[in-house]
Design an enzyme around this catalytic site. Structure first.
Site, mmCIF file in Angstrom:
data_model
loop_
_atom_site.group_PDB
_atom_site.id
_atom_site.type_symbol
_atom_site.label_atom_id
_atom_site.label_comp_id
_atom_site.label_asym_id
_atom_site.label_seq_id
_atom_site.Cartn_x
_atom_site.Cartn_y
_atom_site.Cartn_z
ATOM 1 N N ARG A 1 0.811 -1.232 0.000
ATOM 2 C CA ARG A 1 0.000 0.000 0.000
ATOM 3 C C ARG A 1 0.839 1.274 0.000
ATOM 4 N NH1 ARG A 1 -2.216 -3.244 -1.537
ATOM 5 N NH2 ARG A 1 -3.985 -4.415 -0.778
ATOM 6 N N GLU B 1 -3.692 3.010 6.933
ATOM 7 C CA GLU B 1 -3.482 2.981 5.481
ATOM 8 C C GLU B 1 -3.886 4.335 4.894
ATOM 9 O OE1 GLU B 1 -5.059 -0.441 3.286
ATOM 10 O OE2 GLU B 1 -5.807 0.955 1.761
ATOM 11 N N SER C 1 -10.364 0.741 3.524
ATOM 12 C CA SER C 1 -9.702 0.187 4.715
ATOM 13 C C SER C 1 -8.936 1.284 5.431
ATOM 14 C CB SER C 1 -8.716 -0.911 4.310
ATOM 15 O OG SER C 1 -9.432 -1.988 3.763
HETATM 16 C C1 LIG Z 1 -15.247 1.802 -0.787
HETATM 17 C C2 LIG Z 1 -13.752 1.763 -0.908
HETATM 18 C C3 LIG Z 1 -13.100 0.582 -1.233
HETATM 19 C C4 LIG Z 1 -11.704 0.554 -1.346
HETATM 20 N N1 LIG Z 1 -11.104 -0.637 -1.659
HETATM 21 C C5 LIG Z 1 -9.759 -0.674 -1.768
HETATM 22 C C6 LIG Z 1 -9.081 -1.894 -2.093
HETATM 23 O O1 LIG Z 1 -9.697 -2.930 -2.304
HETATM 24 N N2 LIG Z 1 -7.731 -1.876 -2.174
HETATM 25 C C7 LIG Z 1 -7.015 -0.738 -1.968
HETATM 26 O O2 LIG Z 1 -5.788 -0.786 -2.062
HETATM 27 N N3 LIG Z 1 -7.622 0.429 -1.664
HETATM 28 C C8 LIG Z 1 -8.968 0.495 -1.559
HETATM 29 N N4 LIG Z 1 -9.579 1.671 -1.241
HETATM 30 C C9 LIG Z 1 -8.775 2.881 -1.032
HETATM 31 C C10 LIG Z 1 -8.637 3.755 -2.282
HETATM 32 O O3 LIG Z 1 -9.615 3.427 -3.215
HETATM 33 C C11 LIG Z 1 -7.262 3.571 -2.921
HETATM 34 O O4 LIG Z 1 -6.242 3.878 -2.007
HETATM 35 C C12 LIG Z 1 -7.074 4.451 -4.161
HETATM 36 O O5 LIG Z 1 -5.835 4.156 -4.670
HETATM 37 C C13 LIG Z 1 -7.150 5.931 -3.820
HETATM 38 O O6 LIG Z 1 -7.087 6.676 -5.024
HETATM 39 P P1 LIG Z 1 -7.461 8.216 -4.976
HETATM 40 O O7 LIG Z 1 -7.279 8.782 -6.331
HETATM 41 O O8 LIG Z 1 -8.766 8.400 -4.352
HETATM 42 O O9 LIG Z 1 -6.307 8.757 -4.011
HETATM 43 P P2 LIG Z 1 -6.426 9.906 -2.899
HETATM 44 O O10 LIG Z 1 -7.160 9.392 -1.716
HETATM 45 O O11 LIG Z 1 -6.894 11.165 -3.506
HETATM 46 O O12 LIG Z 1 -4.887 10.042 -2.518
HETATM 47 C C14 LIG Z 1 -4.219 8.982 -1.855
HETATM 48 C C15 LIG Z 1 -2.711 9.299 -1.853
HETATM 49 O O13 LIG Z 1 -2.227 9.264 -3.187
HETATM 50 C C16 LIG Z 1 -1.599 10.505 -3.513
HETATM 51 N N5 LIG Z 1 -1.890 10.800 -4.916
HETATM 52 C C17 LIG Z 1 -3.094 10.836 -5.540
HETATM 53 N N6 LIG Z 1 -2.939 11.111 -6.841
HETATM 54 C C18 LIG Z 1 -1.604 11.266 -7.056
HETATM 55 C C19 LIG Z 1 -0.796 11.575 -8.191
HETATM 56 N N7 LIG Z 1 -1.322 11.805 -9.387
HETATM 57 N N8 LIG Z 1 0.540 11.656 -8.000
HETATM 58 C C20 LIG Z 1 1.100 11.448 -6.804
HETATM 59 N N9 LIG Z 1 0.395 11.146 -5.702
HETATM 60 C C21 LIG Z 1 -0.938 11.063 -5.827
HETATM 61 C C22 LIG Z 1 -2.221 11.538 -2.579
HETATM 62 O O14 LIG Z 1 -1.348 12.627 -2.381
HETATM 63 C C23 LIG Z 1 -2.396 10.708 -1.312
HETATM 64 O O15 LIG Z 1 -1.197 10.627 -0.591
HETATM 65 C C24 LIG Z 1 -10.970 1.728 -1.123
HETATM 66 C C25 LIG Z 1 -11.625 2.933 -0.808
HETATM 67 C C26 LIG Z 1 -13.004 2.957 -0.698
HETATM 68 C C27 LIG Z 1 -13.693 4.254 -0.366
#
Ligand SMILES: Cc1cc2nc3c(=O)[nH]c(=O)nc-3n(C[C@H](O)[C@H](O)[C@H](O)COP(=O)(O)OP(=O)(O)OC[C@H]3O[C@@H](n4cnc5c(N)ncnc54)[C@H](O)[C@@H]3O)c2cc1C
Length: 347
Positions: A210, A337, A260
């Site tokens: 992660r 996480e 999570s």
């Molecule tokens: C209902 C639900 C289910 C989920 N299931 C899973 C799962 O099964 N497995 C899992 O691993 N995660 C899961 N997640 C968590 C989430 O979906 C992941 O972590 C996903 O990768 C987040 O993407 P985001 O664009 O929303 O990132 P954000 O929450 O916007 O950012 C997360 C991090 O990434 C960084 N970031 C974002 N975009 C960039 C970029 N372009 N360049 C550099 N850094 C960047 C941000 O600065 C921050 O530190 C779940 C979340 C929810 C709400």
């Protein structure tokens, strides 16, 4: 009498000092009117000042960003970074906000969001046994799943239903016990805070559980995926389905949430069986505990839901409660996480 006057004068001075300090802190940290004008007139993209981040996070929680920016082009993104450098303004990167908790006092400086902003794709190579697909960082993961399905590639099926942007999935090395995003990455392109574009092959990318080790000021711009499980789109659709169904059955998707909250404790050797964070929380009797408007989901112990206008402080109280109880009862230190950003409101 004289002594009393001296004391009250000192009290007033201390009060003035305190007000002055707060004002100076505010002056330094909020954006100047000049900078706001430059952004309004010259930034190519969406600009919003004092924008509540509860509108841009999956859990619908978070105080305001001084400036919320969505660049239309990479040039616009570079321009924002240049301005941040020149004006000494901090910036924070946001995707869909699916794994981010923003504190109630909001985020100072720029919050630069790529979600659904930089979101194109290109098939670089397509043969009988593989497809190389370049996708921009802002593309919603849901769309990438559809593109892969239409191309007849089943590789991403285990990642079906993960909300987020490509950049967010790569920065978090998102995944499940079956597969992680790193398994499919051939290379990734980054933008440094100095505006330099770097292309790194997978052997140079430091993925961990992660996480992707990289400077937090650096943007993922795009990613090349290599897909090798070539089938028909109908077969891919059939492979994707059970993963989404499992989510619907086990996760509280009917409420805004963060995914999570804690990382699963990792085994120290191959044969060790360790409980998941969700199991530990359930065993500690913490499922269904509510603080303010937030609750530990009765459906899944590792999920905290926004049940009724929750504040970040409610979620953080639940997180600390779970950490403390599990440490005291099992000795295991749970690590979050989710990313927590921003500051507490001024009292
Ligand atoms: C209902 C639900 C289910 C989920 N299931 C899973 C799962 O099964 N497995 C899992 O691993 N995660 C899961 N997640 C968590 C989430 O979906 C992941 O972590 C996903 O990768 C987040 O993407 P985001 O664009 O929303 O990132 P954000 O929450 O916007 O950012 C997360 C991090 O990434 C960084 N970031 C974002 N975009 C960039 C970029 N372009 N360049 C550099 N850094 C960047 C941000 O600065 C921050 O530190 C779940 C979340 C929810 C709400």
């Amino acid at each position: 009498m004289q002594e009393q006057e001296v004391t009250s004068t000192m009290g007033r001075n201390a009060l003035h000092q305190d007000i002055l300090k707060r004002w100076q802190k505010k002056q330094k940290l909020t954006l100047s009117e000049d900078l706001k004008d430059i952004l309004t007139l010259r930034f190519d993209g969406e600009v919003k000042f004092n924008e509540p981040l509860s509108k841009h996070t999956y859990i619908k929680i978070g105080g305001p960003a001084d400036a919320y920016l969505k660049p239309r082009t990479i040039e616009a993104l570079k321009f924002a970074l240049e301005l941040a450098g020149e004006h000494n303004v901090p910036y924070t990167i946001l995707g869909k906000g699916a794994n981010t908790l923003v504190k109630d006092g909001g985020v100072r400086g720029f919050v630069i969001c790529l979600y659904d902003a930089l979101s194109d794709y290109e098939v670089l190579e397509q043969t009988d046994d593989h497809i190389d697909l370049r996708v921009s960082a802002g593309m919603p993961w849901k769309k990438v799943m559809q593109i892969a399905r239409d191309l007849g590639a089943a590789d991403f099926a285990p990642l079906n239903g993960i909300p987020g942007s490509v950049g967010g999935l790569v920065a978090m090395n998102a995944g499940t016990p079956v597969a992680e995003i790193k398994d499919f990455v051939r290379s990734a392109q980054f933008l440094t805070k100095e505006g330099e574009v770097l292309e790194l092959g997978r052997e140079r990318l430091k993925f961990e559980y992660r996480d992707l080790k990289m400077p937090r000021t650096q943007f993922v711009l795009s990613v090349v995926f290599r897909l090798t499980q070539i089938k028909t789109p109908e077969e891919v659709e059939q492979e994707m389905k059970p993963y989404q169904e499992k989510r619907v059955n086990t996760q509280p998707l009917e409420y805004p949430n963060l995914g999570s909250v804690f990382k699963n404790p990792q085994p120290t050797h191959e044969k060790e069986v360790v409980a998941t964070a969700g199991q530990l929380i359930e065993e500690a009797g913490l499922k269904n505990v509510r603080v303010g408007g937030a609750r530990i989901s009765p459906k899944h112990g590792n999920f905290i839901i926004n049940e009724d206008n929750a504040k970040a402080k409610d979620v953080l109280t639940l997180i600390n409660l779970a950490k403390d109880k599990i440490k005291n009862t099992t000795g295991i230190v749970l690590e979050t996480e989710i990313k927590v950003i921003g500051e507490d409101p001024e009292s």
